[in-house]
Design a protein around this motif. Structure first.
Motif, PDB file in Angstrom:
ATOM      1  N   VAL A 190       0.837  -1.194   0.104  1.00 50.53           N
ATOM      2  CA  VAL A 190      -0.089   0.085   0.041  1.00 50.53           C
ATOM      3  C   VAL A 190       0.586   1.201  -0.009  1.00 50.53           C
ATOM      4  N   GLY A 191       0.936   1.870  -1.142  1.00 52.60           N
ATOM      5  CA  GLY A 191       1.590   3.227  -1.130  1.00 52.60           C
ATOM      6  C   GLY A 191       0.564   4.558  -0.756  1.00 52.60           C
ATOM      7  N   ILE A 211       2.839  -3.452   4.379  1.00 55.76           N
ATOM      8  CA  ILE A 211       2.709  -4.755   3.449  1.00 55.76           C
ATOM      9  C   ILE A 211       1.301  -5.516   4.211  1.00 55.76           C
ATOM     10  N   CYS A 212       0.775  -6.149   3.350  1.00 51.19           N
ATOM     11  CA  CYS A 212      -0.474  -6.892   3.757  1.00 51.19           C
ATOM     12  C   CYS A 212      -0.303  -8.282   3.002  1.00 51.19           C
ATOM     13  N   GLU A 244      -4.762  -7.114   7.962  1.00 49.16           N
ATOM     14  CA  GLU A 244      -4.041  -6.164   8.800  1.00 49.16           C
ATOM     15  C   GLU A 244      -2.700  -5.730   7.822  1.00 49.16           C
ATOM     16  N   VAL A 245      -2.591  -4.511   7.588  1.00 48.65           N
ATOM     17  CA  VAL A 245      -1.353  -4.020   7.092  1.00 48.65           C
ATOM     18  C   VAL A 245      -0.169  -3.516   8.105  1.00 48.65           C
ATOM     19  N   LYS A 246       1.032  -4.395   7.875  1.00 44.86           N
ATOM     20  CA  LYS A 246       2.068  -4.316   8.705  1.00 44.86           C
ATOM     21  C   LYS A 246       3.139  -3.307   7.912  1.00 44.86           C
ATOM     22  N   THR A 247       3.986  -2.600   8.883  1.00 48.09           N
ATOM     23  CA  THR A 247       5.164  -2.219   8.648  1.00 48.09           C
ATOM     24  C   THR A 247       6.278  -3.150   8.437  1.00 48.09           C
ATOM     25  N   VAL A 248       6.671  -3.539   7.198  1.00 47.10           N
ATOM     26  CA  VAL A 248       7.705  -4.450   7.084  1.00 47.10           C
ATOM     27  C   VAL A 248       9.087  -3.807   6.339  1.00 47.10           C
ATOM     28  N   HIS A 249      10.190  -3.989   6.965  1.00 48.46           N
ATOM     29  CA  HIS A 249      11.373  -3.497   6.325  1.00 48.46           C
ATOM     30  C   HIS A 249      12.166  -4.482   5.683  1.00 48.46           C
TER      31      HIS A 249
END
Length: 621
Positions: A190-191, A211-212, A244-249
């Motif tokens: 998602v941007g 990221i989902c 859920e949308v997670k912050t993934v590095h």
């Protein structure tokens, strides 16, 4: 293995698609392609060369758009050829090759009922221009399309049997891409006013960190500035759901090589740090605790009487090594199964079994399927040893130990293997302690050995010049035999696998005691015999096995502990390990075998990081 990248945006996304494919190159592929919605029509470029060639081709053809999909293909159905490369187009019934396309589609996985669907679609006038099962999906979506792409895809996936992740768009609906997954990974990125699809979050590194992870059976609709996910309900209707949308590095696969010739060499030398990072959770503790494996670990471990390990390839050999540890130290019955075989035979389930899966990527299709099969048999307790914390394997298992090997780009696994062994040894100690088989004194000794392990591995890496000399001799051979005894037999298996994977030398491994039961017939001066010879209880028996080889004119290459009293001589070459490391010896002894395979491959001039016919992440059965 196969990689997917897709996007809907107001900007030109072709550079993003191509860069995403580059980040997935390490997984292995034999063709690649990109397709976009441009000026009211579908346009594409495909290549059986590298992604860089595809990038140049797309630039020369002026391919640019805000809507598109891209793919790297590892051949299953159909030879590596441009006509079989993705994206595929559907041209409508009775269309000639080269007719304007209506549907563009990319696909990871295998469709098991493709022959049945192909016959049905051919009867309706659809012409097939490839040998792939993927083209079947493309034509199927086209045949079901009635003005709404999401509806067509939802109907189409209901007809598919097998594993898939797909991304598709239609000529008549610009700025729209639909994706779906079942048994093969797919993520939504998602941007700001844009959305992306990828088979791995790594493909979107630097583009978005939101990221989902789509779940089995999800169908996702991407449009400009919005997206939604649907899932089929028990009533059979697709309903909108929230994930859920997670912050993934995610780390890019395009890591710097630095002073190394290949990623495999770099990753071999990264093992001391990878092991240290994997042990980070226990560096500052004086005792092993079940919580290393998750909040519920103590509860789960109290309910088990045996272990079932499921894995493939190199991970299977790490599990085979762990079997020796678990039974000798923790005193718990352990079986190790090749995941791709396990669910196709009748087995005897036990609900008090801990099912342990091992996977570098956490997306290995066979292992995921075996885990689900074990669960369906009534074995609910599960734990994974995995290198990717956001993977499907981690999400599927109740407990986990995340190794911290970092991104492993070379197809032949090295640092993932040694860190898996570390995680499995910690599991052994935890279960041994809970079952009353580990004294406080032994626990302290094992913890001390683990903390010293990175330094010990560094000392083994210093043997590289001696291994290089051996590799020059191996490069002229076409066959090799590897021998080990006890818990070093799986290490011999791993050494043989590494040599065959990247040098293409045929190599086999046997328990040394099995020589006289058949393999000795192969031994000649042209068959180098590599032997793992730690100074353990089986050393004297191993020496007898070595004499059997010498008596038949075989040439021995022995990795021996410093105090094993095996001397070099005619036809007997010895490299001495810096120290004997007891139960953890397999982790040290595999390192020179990795170096031997690597330098032999270099001497033969093979593509070390991308060996022929192989893929890094095996996401199809």
């Amino acid at each position: 293995m196969c990689g997917i990248v897709g996007a809907v945006s107001a900007r030109n996304i072709v550079p993003i698609l191509v860069e995403g494919l580059k980040r997935l190159e390490y997984r292995g592929y034999d063709s690649c392609g990109v397709a976009v919605h441009q000026d009211g029509a579908l346009r594409r470029a495909r290549s059986t060369s590298r992604v860089a060639e595809l990038q140049a081709q797309a630039g020369e053809d002026g391919i640019a758009s805000g809507t598109g999909i891209a793919h790297t293909r590892w051949a299953t159905h159909g030879v590596p050829a441009v006509r079989n490369a993705h994206p595929h187009f559907s041209h409508g019934p009775n269309a000639a090759e080269g007719a304007p396309g209506r549907v563009a589609l990319v696909h990871n996985g295998i469709i098991e009922n493709h022959d049945e669907l192909r016959a049905e679609l051919q009867a309706r006038g659809y012409v097939f221009h490839s040998q792939t099962d993927t083209e079947v999906i493309c034509h199927l979506v086209d045949s079901l399309y009635d003005g709404d792409l999401l509806d067509a895809v939802q109907q189409a996936v209901g007809r598919l049997h097998g594993a898939y992740a797909i991304a598709v768009f239609h000529r008549d609906e610009p700025q729209r891409v639909v994706g779906a997954r079942e048994g093969s990974p797919l993520v939504l990125g998602v941007g700001e006013g844009e959305a992306f699809l990828a088979s791995d979050a790594m493909a979107l590194a630097g583009v978005t960190d939101q990221i989902c992870y789509l779940e089995e059976g999800d169908v996702v609709d991407l449009q400009l500035g919005k997206h939604w996910i649907t899932h089929k309900s028990e009533a059979g209707r697709f309903e909108q759901v929230t994930r859920e949308v997670k912050t993934v590095h995610a780390h890019s696969g395009a890591a710097e090589l630095g002073p190394y010739r290949h990623y495999m060499q770099k990753e071999i030398f990264e093992q001391p740090k990878a092991i240290a990072d994997t042990l980070d959770n226990v560096d500052d503790v004086s005792a092993i605790e079940p919580s290393l494996f998750g909040a519920r670990a103590a509860e789960v471990f109290s309910q088990i009487d045996r272990i079932l390990i499921l894995a493939c390839g190199t991970s299977y050999y790490s599990g085979s090594t762990a079997k020796y540890w678990l039974e000798s130290i923790a005193k718990i019955p352990t079986s190790v199964e090749i995941a791709s075989e396990y669910r196709y035979r009748d087995s005897v389930p036990d609900p008090r079994t801990l099912v342990v899966t091992i996977s570098q990527s956490g997306e290995t299709a066979d292992t995921l399927a075996a885990l689900k099969h074990a669960r369906s048999l009534g074995m609910p307790h599960s734990l994974t040893i995995c290198n990717v914390s956001t993977s499907a394997m981690v999400r599927e298992c109740a407990l986990a130990y995340i190794t911290r090997a970092g991104a492993e780009i070379g197809v032949a696994s090295t640092k993932a293997f040694t860190t898996q062994l570390v995680g499995l040894f910690l599991l052994t100690l935890t279960l041994a302690k809970l079952r009353g088989h580990l004294s406080a004194e032994s626990e302290a000794e094992h913890l001390k050995a683990l903390r010293h392990l990175p330094v010990a591995v560094q000392a083994v890496l210093a043997l590289e010049p001696q291994v290089v000399a051996w590799a020059e001799a191996f490069a002229r051979k076409e066959n090799a035999l590897f021998l080990g005894r006890g818990l070093h037999y799986p290490i011999a298996l791993e050494g043989a696998l590494k040599l065959k994977e990247i040098s293409y030398i045929h190599a086999e491994a046997y328990p040394a005691g099995e020589l006289k039961h058949g393999p000795l017939a192969l031994v000649t001066a042209e068959m180098p015999v590599v032997t793992v010879a730690p100074n353990d209880a089986l050393l004297e028996k191993l020496k007898s096995n070595l004499q059997e080889v010498r008596a038949r004119g075989g040439e021995l290459f022995v990795f021996a502990d410093a105090d094993s009293h095996i001397a070099s001589g005619e036809g007997l070459h010895v490299i001495r390990m810096p120290e004997h490391y007891g139960a953890l010896s397999p982790i040290l002894h595999v390192v020179p075998l990795q170096l031997l395979a690597y330098h032999t491959a270099c001497a033969r001039g093979t593509d070390v990081d991308k060996p022929r016919n192989l893929a890094k992440s095996v996401t199809v059965e």
